[in-house]
Design an enzyme around this catalytic site. Sequence first.
Site, PDB file in Angstrom:
ATOM      1  N   ASN A   9       0.872  -1.176   0.000  1.00 31.73           N
ATOM      2  CA  ASN A   9       0.000   0.000   0.000  1.00 31.73           C
ATOM      3  C   ASN A   9       0.905   1.220   0.000  1.00 31.73           C
ATOM      4  O   ASN A   9       1.485   1.569   1.027  1.00 31.73           O
ATOM      5  CB  ASN A   9      -0.898  -0.025   1.252  1.00 31.73           C
ATOM      6  CG  ASN A   9      -1.723   1.242   1.385  1.00 31.73           C
ATOM      7  OD1 ASN A   9      -1.821   2.031   0.445  1.00 31.73           O
ATOM      8  ND2 ASN A   9      -2.330   1.434   2.553  1.00 31.73           N
ATOM      9  N   LYS A  11       0.106   4.243  -0.275  1.00 32.92           N
ATOM     10  CA  LYS A  11      -0.539   5.417   0.332  1.00 32.92           C
ATOM     11  C   LYS A  11      -0.281   6.659  -0.541  1.00 32.92           C
ATOM     12  O   LYS A  11      -0.178   6.541  -1.764  1.00 32.92           O
ATOM     13  CB  LYS A  11      -0.055   5.635   1.769  1.00 32.92           C
ATOM     14  CG  LYS A  11      -0.157   4.380   2.622  1.00 32.92           C
ATOM     15  CD  LYS A  11      -0.043   4.694   4.087  1.00 32.92           C
ATOM     16  CE  LYS A  11       0.147   3.409   4.878  1.00 32.92           C
ATOM     17  NZ  LYS A  11      -0.208   3.564   6.278  1.00 32.92           N
ATOM     18  N   HIS A  96      -9.785   1.085   4.553  1.00 33.64           N
ATOM     19  CA  HIS A  96      -8.542   1.270   5.323  1.00 33.64           C
ATOM     20  C   HIS A  96      -8.845   2.200   6.500  1.00 33.64           C
ATOM     21  O   HIS A  96      -9.640   3.137   6.380  1.00 33.64           O
ATOM     22  CB  HIS A  96      -7.460   1.868   4.421  1.00 33.64           C
ATOM     23  CG  HIS A  96      -6.097   1.826   5.024  1.00 33.64           C
ATOM     24  ND1 HIS A  96      -5.685   2.733   5.976  1.00 33.64           N
ATOM     25  CD2 HIS A  96      -5.056   0.977   4.840  1.00 33.64           C
ATOM     26  CE1 HIS A  96      -4.445   2.451   6.341  1.00 33.64           C
ATOM     27  NE2 HIS A  96      -4.037   1.383   5.668  1.00 33.64           N
ATOM     28  N   GLU A  98      -7.305   4.596   7.654  1.00 30.31           N
ATOM     29  CA  GLU A  98      -7.074   6.024   7.368  1.00 30.31           C
ATOM     30  C   GLU A  98      -8.265   6.635   6.642  1.00 30.31           C
ATOM     31  O   GLU A  98      -8.570   7.816   6.822  1.00 30.31           O
ATOM     32  CB  GLU A  98      -5.767   6.181   6.559  1.00 30.31           C
ATOM     33  CG  GLU A  98      -4.550   5.898   7.433  1.00 30.31           C
ATOM     34  CD  GLU A  98      -3.315   5.413   6.691  1.00 30.31           C
ATOM     35  OE1 GLU A  98      -3.279   5.471   5.450  1.00 30.31           O
ATOM     36  OE2 GLU A  98      -2.376   4.945   7.376  1.00 30.31           O
ATOM     37  N   GLU A 167      -5.991  -5.189  10.336  1.00 35.79           N
ATOM     38  CA  GLU A 167      -4.993  -4.142  10.546  1.00 35.79           C
ATOM     39  C   GLU A 167      -5.291  -3.415  11.854  1.00 35.79           C
ATOM     40  O   GLU A 167      -6.090  -2.462  11.869  1.00 35.79           O
ATOM     41  CB  GLU A 167      -5.043  -3.135   9.387  1.00 35.79           C
ATOM     42  CG  GLU A 167      -4.658  -3.734   8.045  1.00 35.79           C
ATOM     43  CD  GLU A 167      -3.977  -2.696   7.163  1.00 35.79           C
ATOM     44  OE1 GLU A 167      -2.886  -2.983   6.680  1.00 35.79           O
ATOM     45  OE2 GLU A 167      -4.515  -1.591   6.999  1.00 35.79           O
ATOM     46  N   GLY A 173       1.894   1.987  10.677  1.00 39.60           N
ATOM     47  CA  GLY A 173       2.848   3.084  10.556  1.00 39.60           C
ATOM     48  C   GLY A 173       3.532   3.478  11.853  1.00 39.60           C
ATOM     49  O   GLY A 173       4.197   4.508  11.927  1.00 39.60           O
ATOM     50  N   SER A 211       2.847  -2.452  10.342  1.00 38.87           N
ATOM     51  CA  SER A 211       4.294  -2.491  10.570  1.00 38.87           C
ATOM     52  C   SER A 211       4.911  -3.861  10.292  1.00 38.87           C
ATOM     53  O   SER A 211       5.866  -4.271  10.956  1.00 38.87           O
ATOM     54  CB  SER A 211       4.633  -2.013  11.990  1.00 38.87           C
ATOM     55  OG  SER A 211       4.197  -0.673  12.168  1.00 38.87           O
ATOM     56  N   GLY A 233       4.675   1.114   4.814  1.00 39.98           N
ATOM     57  CA  GLY A 233       6.012   1.695   4.706  1.00 39.98           C
ATOM     58  C   GLY A 233       7.037   0.806   4.026  1.00 39.98           C
ATOM     59  O   GLY A 233       7.795   1.274   3.157  1.00 39.98           O
TER      60      GLY A 233
HETATM   61  C1  PEP Z   1      -1.091  -0.017   5.865  1.00 42.10           C
HETATM   62  O1  PEP Z   1      -1.069   1.162   5.539  1.00 42.10           O
HETATM   63  O2  PEP Z   1      -2.010  -0.740   5.487  1.00 42.10           O
HETATM   64  C2  PEP Z   1       0.001  -0.499   6.702  1.00 42.10           C
HETATM   65  C3  PEP Z   1      -0.069  -1.710   7.184  1.00 42.10           C
HETATM   66  O3  PEP Z   1       1.040   0.379   6.933  1.00 42.10           O
HETATM   67  P1  PEP Z   1       2.439   0.023   7.670  1.00 42.10           P
HETATM   68  O4  PEP Z   1       2.934  -1.270   7.086  1.00 42.10           O
HETATM   69  O5  PEP Z   1       3.311   1.180   7.344  1.00 42.10           O
HETATM   70  O6  PEP Z   1       2.137  -0.103   9.115  1.00 42.10           O
END
Ligand code: PEP
Length: 253
Positions: A9, A11, A96, A98, A167, A173, A211, A233
């Site tokens: 992803n 983003k 998601h 966000e 998630e 993040g 993460s 990330g």
């Molecule tokens: C995500 O944005 O779905 C995600 C899991 O981000 P990160 O891996 O950065 O925690």
Amino acid sequence: MKRRLIAGNWKLNGSLAFNAALVAELRAGLQAAAPACRVAVCVPAPYLAQVGGLLAGSPIDLGAQDVSSQASGAFTGEVSAAMLRDFGVRYAIVGHSERRQYHGESDAVVAEKVRQSLAGGVTPIVCVGETLAQREAGQTEGVVKRQLAAVIHANGHCISEIVVAYEPVWAIGTGRTATPEQAQQVHALLRAQLKAATERAPAMTILYGGSMNAANAANLLSQPDIDGGLIGGASLKAPDFLAIIAAASRDGA
Ligand code: PEP
């Protein structure tokens, strides 16, 4: 046998030059070591055409980060599933955290987006997960079950066509990952909920996201109900993303 899925992803990141360099590095890495798992990158909408072209002939599928809850009409700024399909999009992230947090997406809107995505031939990656406050209040099970129930209710027997991503919001993040045991516990709950809705639940894909990185991927993926990862990330750095793909390609992929 079910093949794991590793989906990146990106983003709100990227540029024409950055995307070209990242995809070139990923393609070179996967040519040297062909993945035994499914791989996708979910890119910002303006770059779908560019990245679709860059991925042609590679084992990496194209994904979007959102899809409209509407099929067409007076909905300025929206992108429909049929439009995504026109650009060869295979997956769309839906719900998601966000988008739930910053764009006010309710369970009902997420369920409708899933319906539109399936109708348009795009596989939705449906995100569910609790905040830290909800976890600390012992509400994790209730929250993820409510989020998934809305999607199941609106989509009936088509539910077997979705991908689910657990998630935990507090892990996205933040560098703070759920332990494999914490993640497995929720994945098992989600699998049981899917089983009550479809006999195809054992074959469905449930991703972990939050993460996930090159160092923790193998442990998370060793859990019986974790079928892959949704990676934020670490998907922006080719060596890291390739290392996660390699972990997912090892035994059980
Ligand atoms: C995500 O944005 O779905 C995600 C899991 O981000 P990160 O891996 O950065 O925690």
